[in-house]
Design an enzyme around this catalytic site. Structure first.
Site, PDB file in Angstrom:
ATOM      1  N   GLU A 435       0.812  -1.216   0.000  1.00 50.55           N
ATOM      2  CA  GLU A 435       0.000   0.000   0.000  1.00 50.55           C
ATOM      3  C   GLU A 435       0.851   1.275   0.000  1.00 50.55           C
ATOM      4  O   GLU A 435       0.333   2.372   0.106  1.00 50.55           O
ATOM      5  CB  GLU A 435      -0.983  -0.011   1.173  1.00 50.55           C
ATOM      6  CG  GLU A 435      -0.384  -0.383   2.503  1.00 50.55           C
ATOM      7  CD  GLU A 435      -1.423  -0.535   3.633  1.00 50.55           C
ATOM      8  OE1 GLU A 435      -2.573  -0.126   3.443  1.00 50.55           O
ATOM      9  OE2 GLU A 435      -1.048  -1.039   4.694  1.00 50.55           O
ATOM     10  N   CYS A 506      -7.679  -5.612  -0.923  1.00 49.44           N
ATOM     11  CA  CYS A 506      -8.648  -5.425   0.157  1.00 49.44           C
ATOM     12  C   CYS A 506      -9.011  -3.968   0.367  1.00 49.44           C
ATOM     13  O   CYS A 506      -9.743  -3.641   1.293  1.00 49.44           O
ATOM     14  CB  CYS A 506      -8.150  -6.060   1.450  1.00 49.44           C
ATOM     15  SG  CYS A 506      -6.602  -5.363   2.028  1.00 49.44           S
TER      16      CYS A 506
HETATM   17  C1  PEP Z   1      -6.074   0.090   2.385  1.00 45.44           C
HETATM   18  O1  PEP Z   1      -5.228   0.936   2.684  1.00 45.44           O
HETATM   19  O2  PEP Z   1      -6.520  -0.062   1.228  1.00 45.44           O
HETATM   20  C2  PEP Z   1      -6.623  -0.798   3.432  1.00 45.44           C
HETATM   21  C3  PEP Z   1      -7.412  -1.801   3.140  1.00 45.44           C
HETATM   22  O3  PEP Z   1      -6.292  -0.533   4.712  1.00 45.44           O
HETATM   23  P1  PEP Z   1      -6.964   0.624   5.588  1.00 45.44           P
HETATM   24  O4  PEP Z   1      -8.134   1.193   4.807  1.00 45.44           O
HETATM   25  O5  PEP Z   1      -7.381  -0.018   6.852  1.00 45.44           O
HETATM   26  O6  PEP Z   1      -5.844   1.594   5.733  1.00 45.44           O
HETATM   27 MG    MG Z   2      -4.182   0.809   4.545  1.00 45.00          MG
END
Ligand code: PEP
Ligand code: MG
Length: 577
Positions: A435, A506
């Site tokens: 990410e 995700c």
């Molecule tokens: C994302 O960054 O895409 C992720 C699923 O994590 P979060 O939204 O919890 O930062």
């Molecule tokens: Mg994230």
């Protein structure tokens, strides 16, 4: 003449109905001095307001029907827990005693201090939790000011099929309104990650947030249209517009019936590729939803929620019990437990806030620095892995040193557990969230040391495009179809394929049906999303052929202009395969 107002569509669906305006803006609080001999009276007035707030919430809690999603009860529970928290109860009492000020002012001072801490947090979801603080504090303030005691306005009116327009709505108010039969709502405040927005999605109530000055433009009782997908509210619609939206409602209704039929069928493309559809969860209670949509397991369990709203982090055994309860509820389906993804959060370790929290000490950086926080979680996850298929996922990796430090820690933990004769699955899968752009560019290296990777598009887009994902002012730049974002996603998928490990996604992009064919064509085989998005994504998958999509997507990725990419994505979605 018709008027269209736009905001952020947070829960899809079309509603046509009469506007019901709930007139309630932010609460104005003034400071007044309390004479010494009345200070204790003022404290009693404050404490009895807390008690009334508790009774209001308990009364709402009792009226939650048995078939309501557990997450709704959890929202109310969270607000009740806040009423027991020293931050909201003890500190204002100390302030009244110290400054001889009125209870409203003491509460306002404390609210400003707490909200300030929340705004320093780097996690988008946690930052939006300040809404909860505001909802609880506003409830107490209204009781103190005796103006419209919290739910009065929403409880005593017949709202069947009306569209509620409000300055802001708490989750409790939203739930009451839904039981009174409203068909949709729009607010001036709030963001797509607020509890109220999440609740609207899980109740499938069309909703828009962030329509500024909404109440100035709409008259109470006039006919309006709310389009939760496009984030548009139309006042004074002509007959053609009404007809257009009635048709969309009919189509949507038929669509829901078709989607419900897909519940038990697998996600398979027309050319025979099985796609894994997983669910994202925040709390152990969310697990009910996983079986409702019959997903292939949990692709993201955001464990930070176990650590919230409390003075001390949960210890190893509490975490272990909690993970085991989810594993048992999943009955053999895999659970992907993401290790703690928190930022410079004073509630946990007392560390001071930094000036740029999204780029600061968050997620795995925080855990590697604060081993006493991280080790109990690793032990709890590993011990839980003895009870069913567990995948351990590391958030926000940005360099291989971090990865190797975590892998070493996991090995040390396994050795320690073995010595203590505590069971764990020796082959527990270790994955990384990709990410951060640096990790995407180094995905091949990460892939050679991991069992799986998952693309966190929420952060990947934030960091690639240099836009704060919770800042309203730059929301318009948040673009999953930016060519740079698409190239990074493709690199990650290809790196996973070359290394022979699965790659999932995700982030929110995985649950947006508009991107499903694009992602299939890029080679993505595992999607994890909020459970309400799953049936629609499955239906797109079941009408798509990867063989036909792959060359079209390859061509699409050569474009450098977002408008052309958008046109091509739309034409991919219109094709029949
Ligand atoms: C994302 O960054 O895409 C992720 C699923 O994590 P979060 O939204 O919890 O930062
Ligand atoms: Mg994230």
């Amino acid at each position: 003449m018709s008027l269209a107002l736009s905001g952020i569509g947070v829960s899809r669906g079309v509603a046509i109905g009469k506007a019901h305006i709930i007139l309630r803006g932010s609460i104005e609080v003034l400071e007044s001095a309390i004479p010494e001999h009345l200070v204790e009276n003022e404290i009693s007035r404050f404490l009895s307001a807390i008690e009334s707030a508790r009774q209001q919430l308990q009364s709402i809690q009792k009226r939650i029907p048995a078939n309501t999603g557990v997450d709704i009860a959890a929202f109310i529970e969270t607000h009740l827990l806040m009423l027991d928290d020293a931050t909201l109860v003890k500190t204002p009492v100390d302030l009244i005693r110290e400054h001889h000020c009125n209870a409203e002012w003491a509460l306002k001072l404390q609210r400003d201090a707490v909200v300030n801490v929340f705004e320093q947090m780097d996690d988008a979801y946690l930052r939006t939790r300040r809404d909860d603080i505001d909802h609880v504090i506003n409830r107490i303030q209204r009781i103190l000011l005796d103006s419209n005691a919290a739910d009065e306005q929403v409880e005593n009116v017949i709202l069947e099929r009306s569209i509620v327009l409000a300055y802001d709505l708490s989750p409790a108010e939203t739930m009451m309104l839904e039981h009174q039969g409203i068909s949709a709502f729009a607010t001036e405040c709030g963001g797509p990650l607020s509890h109220t927005a999440i609740l609207a999605r899980s109740m499938q109530l069309p909703a828009i947030v962030g329509i500024h000055s909404l109440q100035h433009y709409i008259q109470d009782g006039e006919t309006i249209i709310l389009d939760g997908l496009q984030g548009v509210l139309i006042a004074g619609p002509d007959e053609d517009t009404l007809e257009h939206y009635r048709r969309r409602q009919e189509l949507e209704f038929k669509r829901q019936i078709e989607l419900a039929r897909l519940v038990d069928s697998p996600a398979v493309t027309t050319d025979g590729t099985h796609i894994k559809l997983m669910t994202n969860i925040e709390l152990p209670e969310d697990i009910d939803a996983v079986s409702r949509v019959s997903s292939n397991g949990v692709g993201l369990y955001r464990t930070e929620f176990l650590f919230m709203n409390r003075q001390q982090p949960p210890d190893e055994n509490e975490q272990y019990d909690s993970y085991v309860s989810v594993i048992e509820a999943l009955k053999g389906k895999p659970l992907t437990i993401r290790t703690l993804d928190m930022g410079a959060d004073k509630q946990i370790d007392g560390s001071s806030s930094c000036s740029n929290p999204a780029l600061g000490l968050r997620a795995i950086r925080l855990c590697l620095k604060n081993r006493s926080l991280f080790k109990p979680q690793l032990r709890a996850i590993l011990r839980a892995s003895a009870h069913g298929p567990v995948r351990l996922m590391i958030p926000m990796l940005s360099n291989s040193r971090e990865l190797h430090q975590v892998l070493d820690l996991i090995n040390d933990t396994k050795i320690a557990l073995q010595r203590e004769s505590l069971a764990f699955a020796p082959d527990v899968q270790i994955g990384g969230m990709i990410e951060v752009p640096a990790a995407a560019l180094s995905a091949a290296d990460f892939a050679s040391h991991l069992d799986f990777m998952s693309i966190g598009t929420n952060d990947l887009i934030q960091y690639t495009l240099a836009i704060d994902r919770v800042d309203d002012e730059v929301n318009y730049l948040y673009d999953p179809l930016h060519p740079a974002v698409l190239r990074l996603i493709k690199m990650i998928i290809d790196a996973g394929k070359a290394a022979g490990i699965p790659v999932g996604m995700c982030g929110e992009m995985a649950g947006e049906p508009r991107y499903t064919r694009l992602l299939l064509g890029m080679g993505l085989c595992e999607f994890s999303m909020h459970h309400t998005a799953l049936p629609e994504v499955k239906s797109v998958i079941n009408s798509s052929a990867i063989d036909a999509l792959a060359p079209l997507v390859e061509e699409l990725l050569e474009n450098t202009r977002t408008d052309r990419i958008e046109t091509r994505v739309d034409s991919l979605n219109q094709n029949t395969f």
